[in-house]
Design a protein around this motif. Structure first.
Motif, short mmCIF file in Angstrom:
data_model
loop_
_atom_site.label_atom_id
_atom_site.label_comp_id
_atom_site.label_asym_id
_atom_site.label_seq_id
_atom_site.Cartn_x
_atom_site.Cartn_y
_atom_site.Cartn_z
N UNK A 267 -19.32 40.38 33.54
CA UNK A 267 -20.44 40.51 32.60
C UNK A 267 -20.82 39.17 31.94
N UNK A 268 -20.82 38.13 32.77
CA UNK A 268 -21.25 36.82 32.27
C UNK A 268 -20.15 36.03 31.58
N UNK A 269 -18.93 36.56 31.56
CA UNK A 269 -17.82 35.83 30.91
C UNK A 269 -16.79 35.48 31.99
N UNK A 270 -16.34 34.23 31.95
CA UNK A 270 -15.36 33.76 32.95
C UNK A 270 -13.95 33.89 32.39
N UNK A 271 -13.09 34.52 33.14
CA UNK A 271 -11.68 34.64 32.75
C UNK A 271 -10.83 33.94 33.80
N UNK A 272 -10.03 32.98 33.40
CA UNK A 272 -9.15 32.32 34.37
C UNK A 272 -7.98 31.70 33.61
N UNK B 76 -8.72 41.96 39.56
CA UNK B 76 -9.19 41.34 38.30
C UNK B 76 -8.28 41.80 37.17
N UNK B 77 -7.14 41.13 37.08
CA UNK B 77 -6.09 41.58 36.16
C UNK B 77 -5.67 40.45 35.23
N UNK B 78 -5.54 40.76 33.95
CA UNK B 78 -5.03 39.82 32.95
C UNK B 78 -3.71 40.37 32.44
N UNK B 79 -2.75 39.50 32.25
CA UNK B 79 -1.42 39.94 31.83
C UNK B 79 -1.23 39.66 30.34
N UNK B 80 -0.83 40.68 29.59
CA UNK B 80 -0.74 40.52 28.13
C UNK B 80 0.68 40.49 27.60
N UNK C 181 2.37 33.64 38.65
CA UNK C 181 1.20 34.40 39.12
C UNK C 181 -0.09 33.60 38.89
N UNK C 182 -1.19 34.16 39.40
CA UNK C 182 -2.50 33.53 39.18
C UNK C 182 -3.29 34.28 38.11
N UNK C 183 -2.61 35.12 37.34
CA UNK C 183 -3.33 35.90 36.32
C UNK C 183 -3.59 35.07 35.07
N UNK C 184 -4.75 35.24 34.45
CA UNK C 184 -4.94 34.68 33.11
C UNK C 184 -3.95 35.40 32.17
N UNK C 185 -3.53 34.69 31.13
CA UNK C 185 -2.51 35.26 30.24
C UNK C 185 -3.08 35.52 28.85
N UNK C 186 -2.86 36.74 28.38
CA UNK C 186 -3.32 37.13 27.04
C UNK C 186 -2.12 37.18 26.09
N UNK C 187 -2.36 36.81 24.84
CA UNK C 187 -1.31 37.01 23.83
C UNK C 187 -1.87 37.97 22.78
N UNK C 188 -0.99 38.84 22.27
CA UNK C 188 -1.38 39.75 21.20
C UNK C 188 -0.47 39.46 20.01
N UNK C 189 -0.94 38.59 19.10
CA UNK C 189 -0.11 38.23 17.96
C UNK C 189 0.05 39.38 16.96
N UNK C 190 -0.90 40.31 16.93
CA UNK C 190 -0.85 41.38 15.92
C UNK C 190 0.29 42.36 16.20
N UNK C 191 0.36 42.84 17.45
CA UNK C 191 1.43 43.79 17.76
C UNK C 191 2.78 43.10 17.89
N UNK C 192 2.77 41.78 18.06
CA UNK C 192 4.04 41.05 18.12
C UNK C 192 4.64 40.92 16.71
N UNK C 193 3.82 40.45 15.79
CA UNK C 193 4.32 40.18 14.43
C UNK C 193 4.33 41.45 13.59
N UNK C 194 3.24 42.20 13.63
CA UNK C 194 3.20 43.51 12.98
C UNK C 194 3.04 43.52 11.48
N UNK C 195 2.75 42.37 10.88
CA UNK C 195 2.58 42.36 9.42
C UNK C 195 1.74 41.16 9.02
#
Ligand code: PEP
Ligand code: MN
Length: 376
Positions: free
Chosen positions: A94-99, A249-253, A281-295
């Motif tokens: 949708x017009x956004x590049x993920x890599x 088309x997979x991103x790893x979180x 892997x060749x997947x782009x990597x996502x981080x989720x700081x909210x569910x990691x820290x939780x506060x």
């Protein structure tokens, strides 16, 4: 083994038919065709599965339409990074590049509670030039009596508002394959105003039937979260399930691991694995700081832990940040204690930009040192 075909190979051409006829005669080998639509060209890859030891790279390269051959190891055949290969990472949606080279922030509501909060969130995103967000409609909850998300009821207004505020991609967790159809229907009814990235949550990382069905659809890319209590290898294999069914088309979180060793954080922050995922892997990597820290714990330096771990992940090359915000965290129906305030959005984005700049400088520095060592 992967056969990478010449750019824009026409499946109706004589040479393509000859190639497929040849492959169909190879004993004990199944071929699966994957079409990868890039910004400008269509790339076709054929995955040969089964008794490929008997094949040689030279023989395969001499077949019609074949440009290159990659001999893959057993591990993460499609999403993995194999020896000596430089196939591209990433995709356009949708017009956004993920890599593995890009960075996007997906700030938004952990759970959609009402239309007003969705609109307030999206207005803030637009004011900050953001085109991605997170919106939870289907919530997997520990307690069966907790709010389970508004499900398909909220989708029409979420999508309409996304269109109104210029949001191009919404990360949205699904917990059952029927949710994909509900999303498609709501997008259709609202005139496809936005795009959806399906999210597989940590609790479903090894829900293999869900992975297979989400892997079979090609419409939506998928963000798969690392399983919180399994090995990294098991989580990467879960991602490979999606690709093995056809959706590459997979991103790893990364979202932290469940262990008391991470206390007082909600989960043990695992963003040191950003470069590890990129190496394996060749997947782009996502981080989720909210569910990691939780506060909203604040360090003595005046910076929230959520900001600190985000900076750590981004400075290490993360490609996506999934982060909870809420207009009134005290009233949020899910995960209020970890939500950032809308008044913190511009600060958060500036902080991310500083960390990204640090990463870009670190890349240049590493390149410079490599070159001077090679020259010596
Ligand atoms: C979420 O992102 O809303 C979520 C539930 O995350 P996780 O699956 O990582 O717990
Ligand atoms: Mn949550």
């Amino acid at each position: 083994m992967i056969l990478i075909l010449n750019e824009n190979t026409d499946p109706a051409s004589k040479s393509y038919r000859e190639l497929m006829a040849h492959l169909s005669k190879l004993p004990n080998i199944e071929s699966r065709v994957h079409n990868v639509q890039g910004a400008e060209r269509m790339l076709t890859e054929i995955y040969l599965i089964g008794h490929t030891q008997a094949l040689t790279v030279e023989d395969m390269r001499n077949l019609p339409c074949v440009e290159r051959v990659v001999k893959v190891s057993e591990e993460y055949r499609i999403l993995g990074r194999h020896k000596d290969e430089n196939r591209p990472t990433g995709f356009d949606f949708n017009g956004v590049r993920f890599s593995q080279d890009t960075l996007h922030v997906f700030a938004g509501l952990c759970a959609v509670d009402n239309r007003e909060n969705v609109e307030t969130m999206m207005r803030a995103l637009k004011a900050n030039k953001q085109v991605c967000t997170r919106m939870g409609a289907y919530k997997p909850r520990t307690n069966p009596y907790s709010f389970q998300g508004h499900g398909k009821k909220c989708l029409p207004y979420v999508f309409e508002l996304a269109g109104e505020y210029g949001i191009k991609v919404i990360a949205m967790e699904i917990t059952h394959e029927s949710h994909v159809g509900e999303i498609t229907e709501a997008l259709h009814e609202t005139g496809n105003p936005t795009g959806v990235m399906l999210q597989i949550g940590t609790r479903n990382t090894q829900n293999f039937e869900l992975l297979k069905s989400v892997g079979r659809q090609r419409e939506y890319p998928v963000l798969i979260k690392r399983g919180f209590g399994i090995t990294l290898d098991e989580s990467l294999n879960a991602a490979e399930y999606l690709a093995s069914e056809g959706n590459g088309r997979v991103i790893f979180g990364l979202r932290g691991m469940k262990t008391s060793h991470g206390d007082p954080h909600r989960n043990f922050v695992d963003f040191s694995h950003v470069p590890v995922i990129k190496r394996l892997t060749r997947m782009p990597v996502c981080i989720d700081p909210s569910h990691s820290v939780g506060s909203r714990a604040l360090a003595p330096d005046g910076i929230l832990d959520v900001f600190h771990v985000t900076a750590q992940g981004v400075a290490a090359g993360a490609n996506m940040v999934l982060v909870d915000f809420h207009p009134a965290p005290a009233k949020a129906l899910v995960d209020g204690p970890q939500a950032l305030l809308l008044s913190e959005l511009s600060h958060f984005l500036e902080d991310v930009a500083i960390a990204r700049e640090a990463y870009v400088k670190r890349l240049a520095l590493a390149r410079q040192h490599r070159q001077s060592q090679q020259a010596a």
